[in-house]
Scaffold this active site. Structure first.
Site, mmCIF file in Angstrom:
data_model
loop_
_atom_site.group_PDB
_atom_site.id
_atom_site.type_symbol
_atom_site.label_atom_id
_atom_site.label_comp_id
_atom_site.label_asym_id
_atom_site.label_seq_id
_atom_site.Cartn_x
_atom_site.Cartn_y
_atom_site.Cartn_z
ATOM 1 N NE ARG A 276 69.868 9.378 -28.116
ATOM 2 C CZ ARG A 276 70.839 8.578 -28.448
ATOM 3 N NH1 ARG A 276 70.839 7.817 -27.989
ATOM 4 N NH2 ARG A 276 71.641 9.569 -28.089
ATOM 5 C CB CYS A 342 90.126 -9.633 -27.383
ATOM 6 S SG CYS A 342 89.666 -11.909 -28.381
ATOM 7 C CD GLU A 343 89.395 -3.965 -26.853
ATOM 8 O OE1 GLU A 343 89.932 -3.145 -25.299
ATOM 9 O OE2 GLU A 343 90.011 -3.514 -27.654
ATOM 10 C CE1 TYR A 371 73.928 9.085 -33.436
ATOM 11 C CE2 TYR A 371 71.686 8.748 -32.018
ATOM 12 C CZ TYR A 371 72.409 9.633 -32.694
ATOM 13 O OH TYR A 371 72.216 10.644 -33.446
HETATM 14 C C1 PLP Z 1 73.491 13.886 -33.797
HETATM 15 C C2 PLP Z 1 73.111 15.201 -33.806
HETATM 16 C C3 PLP Z 1 71.177 15.303 -34.085
HETATM 17 C C4 PLP Z 1 71.026 14.247 -33.857
HETATM 18 O O1 PLP Z 1 70.684 14.383 -33.230
HETATM 19 P P1 PLP Z 1 69.240 13.065 -31.902
HETATM 20 O O2 PLP Z 1 69.892 13.170 -30.496
HETATM 21 O O3 PLP Z 1 70.023 11.413 -32.700
HETATM 22 O O4 PLP Z 1 68.286 13.678 -32.206
HETATM 23 C C5 PLP Z 1 71.204 15.776 -34.786
HETATM 24 N N1 PLP Z 1 71.227 17.388 -35.037
HETATM 25 C C6 PLP Z 1 72.986 17.273 -34.999
HETATM 26 C C7 PLP Z 1 73.422 18.227 -35.709
HETATM 27 C C8 PLP Z 1 73.984 16.769 -35.152
HETATM 28 O O5 PLP Z 1 74.965 16.181 -34.831
#
Ligand code: PLP
Length: 418
Positions: A276, A342-343, A371
């Site tokens: 993220r 349609c939700e 995401y």
């Molecule tokens: C989803 C995930 C991440 C990334 O998480 P962010 O919050 O997007 O930085 C890193 N490691 C694992 C194992 C994950 O499942």
């Protein structure tokens, strides 16, 4: 910090007015900023430069091939959670020795695929998985490099759905059982223990959960060393938050300032798995206002992007800032900004104060680079949006808008229905 900003009241992605992108590619449209992605990747690399480290971008945050290639070009690796993500990562040139593989449900096929490609390590989430990996590696005549994913029982103080490091979660091995599982791993002939892994959740906006979790893991590292199990890799996962609304998440530099003192002087390579914080604020979703409608007690702004394009508001009740592509000084309204699906749960924002908009105008859903597209679907048989990467004054389609034909690809009508 990102490179989406207003110039004389008009929203720009780097040096390109987003209206020009809409004109060329239509809506809904995902737009990413190259400069922002590069800046975020480099921020991690610089912050942790003084210790050996690998930045393994969490592919699930945004798995577009061009984005993954950009990561590779910046020296990054990948954190993957499926065979499909491994395929994507390898195809664009992410070196296998920079790929780490997590996830509670790896299949034999996926394990075989990853072993065959010689990835850096499996982040193993259970005792049974460890034994499966051992068996598959044995049949292939190779040794599987593994780290155990430890669940340190730390509350990351984030949304319950994106919190992963508490005792009650399905992820990892409870820290109090860790030694026992490492001993099991040591007895297995076809696995080689090389590391330890933890990932406690996502959208974490404070440094202290990272510090607490790392301290717990380091205690384990010491106990392991005392038993003659030396580790070469320490994978601290991802999870650093971003600003969606009024959060003040720490910069990677801040994280480094607090974590490095715990890491210095250890002969161990640090692995990070940010998703993220690399891609989130590097992308926006552009959408067109289709209709305005007065409900019983609220106004609805109906737009052409829906929950199938951006699921986070529906799934997590997540906040995304919604900005006009062209600023105006009209009166404020409080509205639900909803999609065509349609939700009742199909909304991008609820009870949101925005400047009144008119039919045919455009809105930008901010912070949609992580995401966003990667969680999109074809629900309601809606072709998924195009994705565009902006670099300076240039823009490139990195995924074409889907067509109706794409919707039925792979579907077969059996003979008896012909
Ligand atoms: C989803 C995930 C991440 C990334 O998480 P962010 O919050 O997007 O930085 C890193 N490691 C694992 C194992 C994950 O499942």
């Amino acid at each position: 910090m990102d490179y989406f900003r207003y110039v004389r009241g008009e929203l720009f992605a780097e040096d390109v007015p987003v209206e020009a992108l809409i004109e060329e590619y239509g809506t809904p449209l995902y737009v990413y900023s190259h400069r922002t992605l590069a800046r975020h990747l480099d921020a991690y690399a610089h912050a942790f430069a003084e210790v050996p480290h690998i930045v393994c971008f969490a592919a699930k945050a945004n798995s577009n091939s061009a984005i993954l290639r950009l990561v590779a070009r910046h020296g990054g690796g990948a954190d993957i959670v499926s065979g499909g993500e491994l395929y994507r990562a390898l195809r664009v040139g992410i070196p296998p020795e920079k790929i780490v593989y997590a996830g509670v449900g790896k299949t034999d096929d996926e394990i075989r695929y990853a072993l065959g490609k010689r990835i850096l390590m499996f982040n193993v989430e259970s005792g049974q998985e460890l034994e499966r990996i051992n068996a598959v590696a044995g049949r292939m005549g190779v040794k599987a490099p593994v780290a155990l994913r430890i669940n340190p029982d730390i509350d990351p103080e984030t949304h319950p759905y994106i919190s992963t490091g508490l005792r009650k979660h399905k992820f990892g091995i409870p820290i109090e059982n860790a030694l026992e599982y490492y001993r099991l791993a040591k007895r297995l002939e076809n696995v080689e223990i090389i590391g330890v892994h933890k990932h406690i959740g996502s959208q974490i906006t404070r440094v202290s959960p990272f510090v607490d979790a790392l301290q717990r893991v380091l205690v384990l590292v010491e106990s392991l060393r005392a038993e003659g199990i030396g580790l070469r890799y320490l994978d601290i996962g991802g999870g650093l938050g971003i600003q969606y609304n009024d959060e003040r998440p720490p910069h990677p530099k801040e994280l480094a300032r607090r974590l490095l003192p715990l890491l210095r002087g250890r002969e161990i390579t640090l692995i990070m798995e940010p998703g993220r914080s690399i891609a989130g604020n590097a992308g926006i979703l552009l959408t067109k206002v289709l209709y305005l409608k007065r409900g019983d007690d609220r106004e609805f702004v109906i737009v052409d992007a829906g929950m199938n394009d951006l699921m986070r508001p529906t799934l997590y009740d997540a906040y995304h800032h919604i900005a006009p592509v062209r600023k105006n000084r009209r009166r404020k309204i409080t509205a639900d900004i909803v999609g065509p699906v349609c939700e009742s749960g199909d909304f991008l924002a609820r009870n949101r104060e925005i400047n009144r908009v008119e039919q045919g105008e455009y809105l930008a859903v901010m912070s949609a680079g992580a995401y966003g597209f990667s969680m999109s679907s074809n629900y309601n048989s809606r072709p998924r949006p195009a994705e565009v990467l902006v670099r300076g004054g240039e823009h490139y389609v990195i995924r074409k808008r889907e067509t109706y034909r794409d919707l039925v690809r792979g579907e077969v009508i059996p003979d008896f229905l012909q």
